[in-house]
Scaffold this motif. Structure first.
Motif, PDB file in Angstrom:
ATOM      1  N   ALA A 254     -21.419  32.048  40.392  1.00 27.15           N
ATOM      2  CA  ALA A 254     -22.059  33.253  40.923  1.00 27.15           C
ATOM      3  C   ALA A 254     -22.689  34.057  39.792  1.00 27.15           C
ATOM      4  O   ALA A 254     -23.821  34.547  39.901  1.00 27.15           O
ATOM      5  CB  ALA A 254     -21.035  34.100  41.674  1.00 27.15           C
ATOM      6  N   GLY A 255     -21.958  34.140  38.668  1.00 27.20           N
ATOM      7  CA  GLY A 255     -22.477  34.868  37.516  1.00 27.20           C
ATOM      8  C   GLY A 255     -23.730  34.219  36.968  1.00 27.20           C
ATOM      9  O   GLY A 255     -24.712  34.885  36.630  1.00 27.20           O
ATOM     10  N   MET A 257     -25.832  32.425  38.604  1.00 29.99           N
ATOM     11  CA  MET A 257     -26.912  32.665  39.560  1.00 29.99           C
ATOM     12  C   MET A 257     -27.505  34.055  39.377  1.00 29.99           C
ATOM     13  O   MET A 257     -28.720  34.240  39.396  1.00 29.99           O
ATOM     14  CB  MET A 257     -26.396  32.530  40.998  1.00 29.99           C
ATOM     15  N   GLU A 258     -26.628  35.028  39.178  1.00 28.92           N
ATOM     16  CA  GLU A 258     -27.116  36.400  39.046  1.00 28.92           C
ATOM     17  C   GLU A 258     -27.919  36.605  37.771  1.00 28.92           C
ATOM     18  O   GLU A 258     -28.715  37.526  37.676  1.00 28.92           O
ATOM     19  CB  GLU A 258     -25.936  37.383  39.057  1.00 28.92           C
ATOM     20  N   SER A 259     -27.703  35.727  36.799  1.00 27.00           N
ATOM     21  CA  SER A 259     -28.418  35.909  35.531  1.00 27.00           C
ATOM     22  C   SER A 259     -29.678  35.046  35.461  1.00 27.00           C
ATOM     23  O   SER A 259     -30.347  35.018  34.441  1.00 27.00           O
ATOM     24  CB  SER A 259     -27.493  35.582  34.360  1.00 27.00           C
ATOM     25  N   THR A 260     -29.988  34.307  36.545  1.00 25.86           N
ATOM     26  CA  THR A 260     -31.158  33.432  36.521  1.00 25.86           C
ATOM     27  C   THR A 260     -32.244  33.946  37.463  1.00 25.86           C
ATOM     28  O   THR A 260     -31.957  34.224  38.627  1.00 25.86           O
ATOM     29  CB  THR A 260     -30.775  32.011  36.990  1.00 25.86           C
ATOM     30  N   GLN A 265     -35.701  33.562  45.364  1.00 21.42           N
ATOM     31  CA  GLN A 265     -34.982  34.790  45.700  1.00 21.42           C
ATOM     32  C   GLN A 265     -35.825  36.039  45.471  1.00 21.42           C
ATOM     33  O   GLN A 265     -35.333  37.156  45.649  1.00 21.42           O
ATOM     34  CB  GLN A 265     -33.709  34.884  44.865  1.00 21.42           C
ATOM     35  N   LYS A 268     -35.190  40.269  41.877  1.00 18.51           N
ATOM     36  CA  LYS A 268     -33.833  40.747  42.051  1.00 18.51           C
ATOM     37  C   LYS A 268     -33.379  41.223  40.681  1.00 18.51           C
ATOM     38  O   LYS A 268     -33.834  40.707  39.669  1.00 18.51           O
ATOM     39  CB  LYS A 268     -32.949  39.607  42.552  1.00 18.51           C
ATOM     40  N   ARG A 269     -32.497  42.208  40.659  1.00 21.54           N
ATOM     41  CA  ARG A 269     -32.001  42.649  39.357  1.00 21.54           C
ATOM     42  C   ARG A 269     -31.188  41.535  38.724  1.00 21.54           C
ATOM     43  O   ARG A 269     -30.310  40.966  39.362  1.00 21.54           O
ATOM     44  CB  ARG A 269     -31.091  43.878  39.549  1.00 21.54           C
ATOM     45  N   LEU A 270     -31.491  41.178  37.457  1.00 15.93           N
ATOM     46  CA  LEU A 270     -30.715  40.157  36.770  1.00 15.93           C
ATOM     47  C   LEU A 270     -29.522  40.811  36.106  1.00 15.93           C
ATOM     48  O   LEU A 270     -29.600  41.924  35.604  1.00 15.93           O
ATOM     49  CB  LEU A 270     -31.573  39.438  35.726  1.00 15.93           C
ATOM     50  N   ARG A 271     -28.423  40.070  36.090  1.00 18.33           N
ATOM     51  CA  ARG A 271     -27.221  40.633  35.507  1.00 18.33           C
ATOM     52  C   ARG A 271     -26.543  39.545  34.666  1.00 18.33           C
ATOM     53  O   ARG A 271     -26.266  38.454  35.167  1.00 18.33           O
ATOM     54  CB  ARG A 271     -26.288  41.070  36.648  1.00 18.33           C
ATOM     55  N   GLN A 272     -26.353  39.816  33.392  1.00 19.43           N
ATOM     56  CA  GLN A 272     -25.707  38.822  32.532  1.00 19.43           C
ATOM     57  C   GLN A 272     -24.201  38.840  32.747  1.00 19.43           C
ATOM     58  O   GLN A 272     -23.624  39.881  33.050  1.00 19.43           O
ATOM     59  CB  GLN A 272     -26.014  39.131  31.061  1.00 19.43           C
TER      60      GLN A 272
END
Ligand SMILES: Nc1ncnc2c1ncn2[C@@H]1O[C@H](COP(=O)(O)OP(=O)(O)O)[C@@H](O)[C@H]1O
Ligand SMILES: [Mg+2]
Lengths: 331, 327
Positions: A254-255, A257-260, A265, A268-272
């Motif tokens: 999940a992490g 995915m959120e950083s890519t 999608q 979307k805000r990216l989150r490392q």
């Protein structure tokens, strides 16, 4: 699928003895790859992806070695083979593509020489036939004017074309399995998509099994049928790409995915993921991901993470995410 | 590529001009040529006449130019000591030095490359480590000591090989060769080993280091991943890539053999140009010294040029003019 997989990796463990103790860059990995399937292996740098690929093809640099587990290539126990027997399988039944096309080709031999040499090594053909096949191999990977380019040296090709030559070399003796270790990482973004498209086409047309190693979730989303997510030498999550990407069970997936940034999608805000992957010599107690995990509980910090087998076979996590989504889908 | 060759030839000419200047300066600043040529009984008139005859009254640049002109034609005047033309003496002595240098250079190249490959491929093996340790001796012992040790063992103790001279030589036209007689060949062995050992160990260590480097390259790994045989990996893929960067240094090493021959020729009383030079120094025989200096530098520069051309021959990346495009 009922047919036997082209590659079957069972409980594979690789160790490196060092002065400060034994490191385990690959820990109890199991996965299958079938003919015509692209299996993505993804994870941050240092997760053990290359080490896994090298172990499969029998190219681990000593002192790294397979200490347990099996690597079966259409039933052949590759992990038991040594020396000449192993060499004969390489190129012929399994090929490998490396990251940097600038350095993968011998600068002093023409691409035709390097292709013919490989073909002559594995296939029982004449010089002329080998040359014909070399030209065909270049044509197949989309090198224009292959007949003229056969006598060219690697430096006479651009980066993208060179990676095509590398792919032709890996495939020219018609292996059933290809391990592509970060095949697009060293290339321009514009060329990356072309190389991925080429790999997909070859996989489909030839029915080759592809192990696609990358740190880029975008590449996985683009190319892979199934995906294995690795963290600190272990399998974190394994499953069909669409399910894993849309309903990641392991917090690490999940992490990632959120950083890519993924085209599908939108914005979307990216989150490392906070922190960095621990070094092998300094793995934390409990689940190796627990110090960076938003969902970690006491159990995660005290008990080692579960193996994939102990869980649902999908995510090696005590408290997997998105399990409800699956139940809903079933209902 | 043509521009490159022209530039390199230009550089070579410049080097030769500088060496020529040094040789020319020796005539003027080491002893007085008039003194050297006239005996004790001389008149002021004799001196003046000789000054004009030798052109010593002309400006420096004119004299230098004349010197170069003469040198280019191989004319260095008469030896102070022997009273014969220097060129004649040099030509007499040259075959001995060239044969010695040829055998030593061949030994250094063939032995150095072979041992370098061997120690690189078997880097963990016992024999490779023995060779590496032994090579340390070859690098650190001075040439004259090696020569004396060899003489002690093979001439004095065992009595197998002669300790000095060239043995029997055969005359073929203007060339004298020791290759055709048993005593000539025997006499060659110790000096050749003495002279070539240092260069051989140097080349060996160089080849080994470079080959180990090459064997770590991605394309070697990729060749392994394609199932190419070890033999082909070592000798087809790795060796050529190893030799490209070391070919320059090897050329220089082999070239320097002729210069190093001075010591070996002295130890073995080998009748070559090196020994001639040493004797010339003792007698301040300036014409011989100048001629020797010029000859050595011409050889060095020539070898350098050849090595550069070789570079082009092996490495396709440098042959820019045959690029077929493709970007
Ligand atoms: N010779 C070695 N000695 C110690 N650790 C090593 C050695 N080679 C690789 N490693 C470690 O093994 C781990 C896995 O490396 P690798 O498979 O290359 O990762 P990836 O390809 O996923 O980026 C890394 O943590 C790396 O530091
Ligand atoms: Mg890697």
């Amino acid at each position: 699928m009922t047919d036997t997989p082209v590659l079957s990796v069972r409980d594979l463990t690789v160790e490196i003895p060092t002065r400060h103790g034994v490191l385990r860059p690959v820990d109890d990995m199991s996965f299958d790859i079938h003919a015509g399937e692209i299996m993505g292996v993804v994870g941050e740098s240092g997760a053990g992806k290359s080490m896994t690929g090298n172990a499969v093809i029998g190219l681990l640099d000593p002192p790294a070695r397979i200490v347990s587990g099996e690597v079966l290539l259409s039933g052949t126990p590759v992990h038991k083979l040594k020396g000449d027997a192993l060499r004969r399988l390489r190129g012929k039944r399994m090929g490998m593509i490396f990251q940097d096309p600038q350095t993968s080709l011998n600068p002093l031999l023409t691409v035709g020489d390097q292709l013919s040499e490989t073909i002559l090594e594995h296939l029982n053909v004449t010089q002329q036939e080998a040359r014909k096949r070399a030209i065909a191999a270049l044509e197949e990977v989309g090198i224009p004017a292959a007949r003229q380019r056969i006598g060219s040296y690697p430096h006479e090709f651009s980066g993208g074309m060179r990676q095509r030559v590398v792919i032709a070399l890996a495939l020219c003796a018609e292996p059933d399995l290809v391990i592509a270790d970060e095949p697009t990482t060293a290339l321009d973004v514009s060329v990356q998509a072309q190389i991925i498209a080429l790999l997909k086409r070859l996989c489909r047309d030839r029915g080759v099994a592809v192990m696609l190693v990358t740190h880029d979730m975008g590449v996985i989303a683009e190319a892979a049928d199934r995906v294995a997510v690795m963290y600190a030498g272990r399998m974190a999550e394994l499953g069909p790409v669409r399910e894993v990407l849309t309903n990641a069970r392991h917090p690490y997936t999940a992490g990632l995915m959120e950083s890519t940034p993924l085209a599908s999608q939108g914005r979307k805000r990216l989150r490392q993921i906070p922190g960095a992957m621990p070094r092998l010599g300094a793995l934390p107690g409990g689940c190796a991901f627990s110090p960076r995990c938003d969902y970690a509980q006491d159990r995660c910090r005290q008990e080692p993470g579960p193996t994939l087998k102990r869980c649902d076979g999908r995510a090696a996590c005590w408290f997997p995410l998105n399990t409800a989504a699956k139940e809903e889908a079933k209902a | 590529m043509l521009a490159y060759i022209i530039r390199r030839v230009g550089q070579s000419v410049l080097v030769l001009l500088v060496v020529g200047l040094v040789a020319f300066a020796m005539f003027h600043f080491v002893g007085d040529p008039i003194d050297n040529m006239l005996g004790q009984e001389r008149t002021q008139a004799d001196i003046e006449r000789l000054r004009v005859q030798l052109g010593l009254d002309k400006p420096f640049v004119v004299q230098y130019w004349r010197f170069l002109e003469q040198a280019a034609q191989g004319n260095f005047g008469l030896s102070y000591r022997q009273g014969r033309p220097v060129a004649e003496i040099m030509i007499e002595r040259l075959p001995a030095t060239l044969e010695l240098a040829f055998v030593s250079g061949l030994m250094a190249l063939v032995g150095g490359i072979a041992l370098g490959i061997f120690t690189a491929i078997n880097r963990r093996g016992v024999s490779a480590n023995v060779v590496m340790t032994a090579s340390l001796i070859g690098v650190s012992l001075p040439t004259f000591l090696i020569g004396i040790l060899l003489i002690y063992v093979f001439s004095v103790e065992l009595g197998w090989l002669p300790s000095f001279g060239r043995g029997e030589v055969t005359r073929i036209g203007g060339w004298t060769t020791g290759f055709l007689t048993e005593s000539g060949l025997k006499a060659l062995i110790l000096p050749a080993v003495t002279l070539g050992l240092y260069q051989m160990t140097l080349i060996m260590r160089l080849v080994r280091t470079e080959m180990l480097e090459v064997l770590r390259m991605d394309y070697i790994r990729f060749a392994r991943a394609r199932g190419i045989r070890e033999k082909s990996i070592n000798f087809r893929h790795a060796l050529k890539n190893t030799l490209v960067p070391v070919v320059t240094v090897m050329g220089l090493q082999v070239g320097s053999i002729i210069a190093f021959a001075i010591i070996t020729e002295t130890v073995f009383q080998w009748p070559g140009v090196g020994l001639l030079f040493i004797n010339a120094i003792q007698f301040v025989d300036i014409p011989v010294m100048a001629a020797y200096l010029m000859m050595i530098s011409v050889m060095f520069v020539g070898i350098n040029l050849i090595v550069d051309m070789l570079y082009f021959a092996i490495d396709p990346r440098l042959r820019a003019d045959r690029t077929t495009g493709g970007h």
